[in-house]
Design a protein around this motif. Structure first.
Motif, short mmCIF file in Angstrom:
data_model
loop_
_atom_site.label_atom_id
_atom_site.label_comp_id
_atom_site.label_asym_id
_atom_site.label_seq_id
_atom_site.Cartn_x
_atom_site.Cartn_y
_atom_site.Cartn_z
N THR A 1 0.87 -1.18 0.00
CA THR A 1 0.00 0.00 0.00
C THR A 1 0.91 1.23 0.00
N LEU B 1 -7.84 2.49 0.65
CA LEU B 1 -7.50 1.78 1.89
C LEU B 1 -8.70 1.65 2.81
N PRO C 1 -12.13 -1.54 2.20
CA PRO C 1 -11.57 -2.86 1.89
C PRO C 1 -12.53 -3.79 1.18
N HIS D 1 2.91 -1.99 4.35
CA HIS D 1 1.83 -1.00 4.46
C HIS D 1 2.42 0.40 4.70
N THR E 1 -5.45 0.14 9.44
CA THR E 1 -4.21 -0.63 9.62
C THR E 1 -4.51 -1.97 10.30
N LEU F 1 -6.24 -4.25 7.96
CA LEU F 1 -5.32 -4.77 6.93
C LEU F 1 -4.52 -5.97 7.48
N SER G 1 -4.62 -9.48 5.75
CA SER G 1 -3.34 -10.06 5.31
C SER G 1 -3.24 -11.51 5.78
N TRP H 1 4.36 -9.03 8.02
CA TRP H 1 3.60 -7.77 7.90
C TRP H 1 4.48 -6.62 8.39
#
Ligand SMILES: NC(=O)c1ccc[n+]([C@@H]2O[C@H](COP(=O)([O-])OP(=O)(O)OC[C@H]3O[C@@H](n4cnc5c(N)ncnc54)[C@H](OP(=O)(O)O)[C@@H]3O)[C@@H](O)[C@H]2O)c1
Length: 302
Positions: free
Chosen positions: A6, A49, A52, A69, A92, A95, A99, A107
């Motif tokens: 991202t 972002l 999603p 990210h 965040t 995500l 993920s 990550w």
């Protein structure tokens, strides 16, 4: 490596993307519509972002092993105290969960020195955090959640607290670009007394560090990322001016310091170096010249 990225259209993200592709990684980048096109070889996942539901299924289909990210709403200026900073915290954490669902094992998120607040000394990762902006507070919260959720889900998570990056392509509102552009346009830049000590790191070193963290299987937790060396801001300003024209006037002392002005910003980068073997490589003089030339060229093009 199979990476979901991202923020790949940004100042730092574009360098990370370039390097990932050059090293043969398969990269899918989250890309907002209307933001141009990523370099050839990038798989584009269109979306925002904060929505999603528009792109989660593409992420599942891509199935990254690593997520990097870098996207963040409100990196600059007044936006740093916009209450919407908190949207980044939720996005965040979400995500990280997505993920995991997509199969990622690693990550990496980008934090900021703003998480520490004004410390006025060289700081390591043990430094107490006391952010004075909503940006710093949101980065801190996002980093805590990213690490906490990752721990619950079994992902390796690294949160990289970047200090101040500089280089070609930087946003013109930051000090170094705005100084170059003012001098190039014949304006006398209004400045504070510039007594600060400041740790600037070249954007290429930032990108290399992020890749080093991604590649180091045991690199986990919080890492500071800077050059590890603060310089007197006044010297930086004078050097920029001299590279353009030593006769140009500078307005030192014409602006007051901010109430929460940091006077000494410097990263202790021992932990990052030990975990990854990474070292900043761009010589200060070379990086500064390259940056001055890039912005002068941009100013000539108008
Ligand atoms: N530059 C520094 O010195 C510095 C220091 C500390 C930390 N950081 C952190 O480093 C990261 C990158 O910063 P930068 O300097 O490269 O800033 P930047 O050039 O402004 O990049 C920000 C990136 O975030 C993306 N983005 C913002 N909102 C988004 C959204 N709603 N959906 C999808 N993408 C979105 C932008 O995409 P669009 O092109 O679509 O706008 C852009 O790619 C940020 O997390 C920032 O907080 C930077």
């Amino acid at each position: 490596m199979k990476v979901f990225l991202t923020g790949g259209s940004g100042f730092i993200g574009s360098r990370v993307l370039e390097r990932l592709l050059a090293r043969g990684a398969r990269v899918a980048a989250l890309w907002r519509p209307g933001r141009g096109e990523p370099p050839p070889g990038t798989q584009v996942i269109r979306g925002d972002l904060f929505v999603p539901s528009d792109w989660a299924s593409s992420l599942m289909e891509f199935g990254p092993d690593t997520v990097i990210h870098l996207a963040w709403k409100g990196v600059l200026g007044a936006a740093r105290n916009d209450p919407d900073q908190t949207l980044n915290v939720h996005a965040t954490a979400e995500l990280v969960k997505l993920s995991h669902r997509a199969g990622a094992k690693t990550w990496i998120g980008l934090g900021s020195q703003a998480e520490y607040g004004p410390c006025n000394r060289r700081v390591d990762e043990q430094q107490a955090t006391n952010p004075t902006t909503l940006y710093g507070a949101s980065k801190l919260a996002a980093g805590w959640l990213a690490r906490g959720v990752s721990a619950r889900l079994g992902l390796r998570c690294a949160w990289v607290r970047l200090f101040s990056a500089y280089g070609p392509g930087d946003d013109p509102s930051w000090l170094i670009p705005s100084l170059i552009l003012a001098l190039a346009e014949g304006r006398r830049p209004a400045l504070t007394r510039c007594e600060q000590l400041w740790d600037y790191i070249h954007v290429d070193d930032v990108a290399e560090a992020i890749l080093a963290v991604a590649g180091a299987e045991t690199a986990e937790g919080v890492f500071n990322l800077g050059s590890g060396r603060a310089r007197p801001l006044r010297e930086i300003v004078l050097r920029v001016r001299d590279l353009i024209d030593p006769s140009l006037p500078l307005g030192f002392g014409e602006l007051p310091y901010r109430p929460d002005q940091v006077m000494h910003l410097e990263a202790n980068i021992d932990r990052l170096q030990q975990a990854t073997g990474w070292q900043p490589r761009v010589e200060w003089e070379t990086g500064l010249k390259q940056t001055v030339e890039w912005f002068l060229e941009r100013s000539r093009r108008g």
